[in-house]
Motif scaffolding. Sequence first.
Motif, PDB file in Angstrom:
ATOM      1  N   SER A  44       0.852  -1.187   0.000  1.00 43.69           N
ATOM      2  CA  SER A  44       0.000   0.000   0.000  1.00 43.69           C
ATOM      3  C   SER A  44       0.887   1.236   0.000  1.00 43.69           C
ATOM      4  O   SER A  44       1.860   1.308   0.751  1.00 43.69           O
ATOM      5  N   VAL A  45       0.546   2.193  -0.874  1.00 47.75           N
ATOM      6  CA  VAL A  45       1.317   3.425  -0.990  1.00 47.75           C
ATOM      7  C   VAL A  45       0.360   4.589  -0.781  1.00 47.75           C
ATOM      8  O   VAL A  45      -0.736   4.613  -1.354  1.00 47.75           O
ATOM      9  N   THR A  46       0.763   5.532   0.048  1.00 45.08           N
ATOM     10  CA  THR A  46      -0.081   6.689   0.342  1.00 45.08           C
ATOM     11  C   THR A  46       0.602   7.960  -0.125  1.00 45.08           C
ATOM     12  O   THR A  46       1.801   8.136   0.064  1.00 45.08           O
ATOM     13  N   PHE A  47      -0.182   8.822  -0.760  1.00 48.29           N
ATOM     14  CA  PHE A  47       0.282  10.132  -1.189  1.00 48.29           C
ATOM     15  C   PHE A  47      -0.526  11.177  -0.433  1.00 48.29           C
ATOM     16  O   PHE A  47      -1.703  10.971  -0.151  1.00 48.29           O
ATOM     17  N   LEU A  48       0.078  12.297  -0.132  1.00 46.86           N
ATOM     18  CA  LEU A  48      -0.586  13.364   0.591  1.00 46.86           C
ATOM     19  C   LEU A  48      -1.841  13.803  -0.154  1.00 46.86           C
ATOM     20  O   LEU A  48      -1.794  14.136  -1.332  1.00 46.86           O
ATOM     21  N   GLY A  49      -2.972  13.764   0.518  1.00 56.16           N
ATOM     22  CA  GLY A  49      -4.224  14.226  -0.056  1.00 56.16           C
ATOM     23  C   GLY A  49      -4.938  13.224  -0.938  1.00 56.16           C
ATOM     24  O   GLY A  49      -5.968  13.544  -1.530  1.00 56.16           O
ATOM     25  N   VAL A  50      -4.421  11.999  -1.055  1.00 54.97           N
ATOM     26  CA  VAL A  50      -5.031  10.972  -1.908  1.00 54.97           C
ATOM     27  C   VAL A  50      -5.216   9.710  -1.076  1.00 54.97           C
ATOM     28  O   VAL A  50      -4.366   9.363  -0.259  1.00 54.97           O
ATOM     29  N   GLU A  51      -6.332   9.024  -1.294  1.00 53.84           N
ATOM     30  CA  GLU A  51      -6.560   7.753  -0.614  1.00 53.84           C
ATOM     31  C   GLU A  51      -5.472   6.748  -1.019  1.00 53.84           C
ATOM     32  O   GLU A  51      -4.927   6.842  -2.118  1.00 53.84           O
ATOM     33  N   PRO A  52      -5.137   5.798  -0.154  1.00 55.63           N
ATOM     34  CA  PRO A  52      -4.064   4.847  -0.461  1.00 55.63           C
ATOM     35  C   PRO A  52      -4.317   4.081  -1.760  1.00 55.63           C
ATOM     36  O   PRO A  52      -5.455   3.782  -2.112  1.00 55.63           O
ATOM     37  N   ILE A  53      -3.237   3.786  -2.450  1.00 57.35           N
ATOM     38  CA  ILE A  53      -3.272   2.940  -3.646  1.00 57.35           C
ATOM     39  C   ILE A  53      -2.571   1.638  -3.268  1.00 57.35           C
ATOM     40  O   ILE A  53      -1.440   1.656  -2.791  1.00 57.35           O
ATOM     41  N   ASP A  54      -3.257   0.531  -3.463  1.00 59.45           N
ATOM     42  CA  ASP A  54      -2.655  -0.777  -3.230  1.00 59.45           C
ATOM     43  C   ASP A  54      -2.124  -1.317  -4.553  1.00 59.45           C
ATOM     44  O   ASP A  54      -2.718  -1.085  -5.610  1.00 59.45           O
ATOM     45  N   VAL A  55      -1.030  -2.037  -4.487  1.00 57.19           N
ATOM     46  CA  VAL A  55      -0.502  -2.750  -5.649  1.00 57.19           C
ATOM     47  C   VAL A  55      -0.404  -4.212  -5.251  1.00 57.19           C
ATOM     48  O   VAL A  55       0.282  -4.557  -4.293  1.00 57.19           O
ATOM     49  N   LEU A  56      -1.139  -5.048  -5.980  1.00 55.67           N
ATOM     50  CA  LEU A  56      -1.164  -6.475  -5.716  1.00 55.67           C
ATOM     51  C   LEU A  56      -0.229  -7.180  -6.691  1.00 55.67           C
ATOM     52  O   LEU A  56      -0.176  -6.823  -7.869  1.00 55.67           O
ATOM     53  N   ARG A  57       0.512  -8.157  -6.176  1.00 58.02           N
ATOM     54  CA  ARG A  57       1.435  -8.935  -7.007  1.00 58.02           C
ATOM     55  C   ARG A  57       0.980 -10.389  -6.978  1.00 58.02           C
ATOM     56  O   ARG A  57       0.989 -11.046  -5.941  1.00 58.02           O
ATOM     57  N   PHE A  58       0.570 -10.872  -8.160  1.00 62.43           N
ATOM     58  CA  PHE A  58       0.100 -12.243  -8.307  1.00 62.43           C
ATOM     59  C   PHE A  58       1.146 -13.060  -9.058  1.00 62.43           C
ATOM     60  O   PHE A  58       1.691 -12.596 -10.063  1.00 62.43           O
ATOM     61  N   ALA A  59       1.401 -14.282  -8.575  1.00 66.50           N
ATOM     62  CA  ALA A  59       2.213 -15.229  -9.346  1.00 66.50           C
ATOM     63  C   ALA A  59       1.259 -15.936 -10.290  1.00 66.50           C
ATOM     64  O   ALA A  59       0.202 -16.414  -9.874  1.00 66.50           O
ATOM     65  N   SER A  60       1.609 -15.954 -11.575  1.00 63.14           N
ATOM     66  CA  SER A  60       0.750 -16.566 -12.587  1.00 63.14           C
ATOM     67  C   SER A  60       1.625 -17.457 -13.464  1.00 63.14           C
ATOM     68  O   SER A  60       2.175 -17.011 -14.468  1.00 63.14           O
ATOM     69  N   GLY A  61       1.802 -18.702 -13.026  1.00 67.78           N
ATOM     70  CA  GLY A  61       2.716 -19.600 -13.727  1.00 67.78           C
ATOM     71  C   GLY A  61       4.132 -19.083 -13.589  1.00 67.78           C
ATOM     72  O   GLY A  61       4.610 -18.813 -12.490  1.00 67.78           O
ATOM     73  N   ASP A  62       4.818 -18.890 -14.718  1.00 66.50           N
ATOM     74  CA  ASP A  62       6.186 -18.362 -14.700  1.00 66.50           C
ATOM     75  C   ASP A  62       6.208 -16.835 -14.726  1.00 66.50           C
ATOM     76  O   ASP A  62       7.283 -16.236 -14.759  1.00 66.50           O
TER      77      ASP A  62
END
Length: 191
Positions: free
Chosen positions: A25-43
């Motif tokens: 999760s990354v937060t910037f001043l004045g903006v709601e948090p942005i999540d970045v999801l990392r999925f393993a998909s095969g290789d």
Amino acid sequence: MSDEVTGRIDDHLAATLASTPQRASVTFLGVEPIDVLRFASGDDVVYVTVGCSRHPMADPSDLHADPLLGPRAELVVRMHGGSALPGLHRRMATLAAAPAVEGLVLADDALVDLSEPLWDDAMCTAVLLEDDDLGEVSLDEPREPVRFLRAVPITANEAAWVRLKGADALRDAWREAGIDVMSADRAGATL
């Protein structure tokens, strides 16, 4: 309402990618948090933002932007596994926050230039957006569905080519040269 949107996206990704992601999760001043999801998909690995679509994107000059109507999108980066991509989640969150911070409207064939490496020591400094095969997430009327836009990492020279000749010309150059855009250490297209 924004939690409802992000919840639907989480559910859609869990069903579509069928794996449990790592989440940053990354937060910037004045903006709601942005999540970045990392999925393993095969290789391969699939990075997806969650939070960009909380609110519809609007032209920054529109002083009376509708709080419900307008396009919504999340960003997807697909890469081959095996390469460390430190810092990619932060840069993706920066790109995903751009609609709220800068009024950027993310769409097909859009070029978004970070002017810094997309991950630490990367030669790619920009992304070219296109539809991703993750589909859409429907929202209650009258809201538009959330689209998933693939953010293809590109070099500064490739970004210049897009500005000069267009996105399709760059894609043609990749096909001609047999360039695998999912490879973290790929060569840039010779244009």
